[in-house]
Design an enzyme around this catalytic site. Sequence first.
Site, PDB file in Angstrom:
ATOM      1  CG  HIS A 191      -2.259   0.677   0.949  1.00  0.00           C
ATOM      2  ND1 HIS A 191      -2.414   1.648  -0.019  1.00  0.00           N
ATOM      3  CD2 HIS A 191      -3.476   0.515   1.521  1.00  0.00           C
ATOM      4  CE1 HIS A 191      -3.664   2.074  -0.014  1.00  0.00           C
ATOM      5  NE2 HIS A 191      -4.336   1.406   0.898  1.00  0.00           N
ATOM      6  NE  ARG A 192       6.120   0.052   1.916  1.00  0.00           N
ATOM      7  CZ  ARG A 192       7.279  -0.557   2.084  1.00  0.00           C
ATOM      8  NH1 ARG A 192       8.169  -0.063   2.929  1.00  0.00           N
ATOM      9  NH2 ARG A 192       7.564  -1.671   1.440  1.00  0.00           N
TER      10      ARG A 192
END
Length: 448
Positions: free
Chosen positions: A421-422
């Site tokens: 999710h980064r």
Amino acid sequence: MTNKTTILVPDIGDFKEVPVIEILVKPGDEIKVEDALVTLESDKATIDVPAPIAGIIREIIIKMGDTVSAGTPMMVIEIPQDSDSQSGSPDIPEVKPGKQAEAVPLEASSSKSETMTSSFVQADERPRSPVAPENVPSSAEVRSAHAGPSLRKFARELGIDIAKVPATGPRGRIQREDILAYVKGVTTQTSSAPAPTTATPETGTLNLLPWPKVDFARFGPVNLKPLSRIKKIAGANLSRNWAMIPHVTNQDEADITELESFRQRLNLEGKKSDVKISMLAFLIKACASVLKKFPNFNASLDGDNLVIKDYFNIGFAADTPNGLMVPVIRDVDKKGIFDIAREMSELARLAREGALKPDQMQGGCFSISSLGGIGGTFFTPIINAPEVAILGVCKSQMKPVWDGSTFTPRLILPLSLSWDHRVINGAEAARFNVHLAQLLSDMRRVLV
Ligand code: CAO
């Protein structure tokens, strides 16, 4: 009365000529059984060699940077005659004064020694430093920090100076959470372990309880089975990836009815050929095409930058008797289905025989874990760092699908896409899965 004996490098498995990267004791030091004496580091493993006996170090024979193998004399230790510490550990052979301390197989005693640890990182796949290179510690600074080899390696991989990490463990030992807290720019405040609490921690640490220690034999008979080397390698990598990557998994389904009949037709036509085409070969080919359309998935994080790769190398998880391995098929976009299927079955064979070469597991951009031959519906595959996404597939099943006027039986393949999710957001992941499902329902789209 005292006697001197020489401590040798114990049995260190397959490793030979391993460099000494740290000497953890000096002449005059009083040591106990299992105190770490030196750290060895091969290209694959970092190993702390523990003391087989207690006593006072009188001479260090090896030097930093020396290369050693099992049986190399390391140091001379003086054993007090009245010492009863030789029997301090049941798995350490007793050493007669004047003789050399016998080699203890590391593998066999690893479950009993906290100082013998082994953490592996693939040669070209160490995550890059999130911190500026000037923060990388000197070896002198590293030596002054109190931490086990796997944590030192962890700190090195993060590019941080372990000597600057505030320790919260017992007797000033640095713990994994300390390193994570330091990376996040948060300092822990006490030098002793914080009391366990159910309250939300204020410092940003993980605030984990120690691993439960249970005497399992109290409840019934048990057997000890040491973890294989590959399981230990995979375990260290998987723990790091699970702890450091914010994983999200999107589930979807692909209609592979036509693709499966095409696959069966191809296999029937090529009955005499040496290669069987499996669904995984089509998945690998289709994923290369999806990665081209969604370059964020064909990337790795490097500090504040995203390294987007212009090549399409795809790894696949292979279940082997020794544990999980991920061989890599290179340049999938340039290869046909037969070539991919042939290479995959050869790599899977090598993996099962434990004969994969390091370069056959390197350079991957994205991985696929297929449990389709076994079963299941969905699962959460763990991302293979420094990649940013992995596709899991389970067993396809006939399901009734509404076509607008009636239910028709269709072969449905479950897809589980885990992503970092980064780097990726949920909308991109959903689009990735939708596009992949479209390609699998009509592989001609790979050509357009
Ligand atoms: N749906 C239905 N059937 C499937 C399928 C799917 N998605 N995928 C494979 N199958 C079928 C195959 O067609 C084959 O059937 P036939 O023998 O009748 O043709 C059978 O299942 C066995 O396939 P396979 O799994 O041996 O072969 P593969 O090419 O699909 O996979 C390999 C090869 C190496 C990936 C696989 O053997 C393996 O090791 N899988 C496990 C991966 C794993 O452990 N992942 C978890 C990682 S996290 O711990």
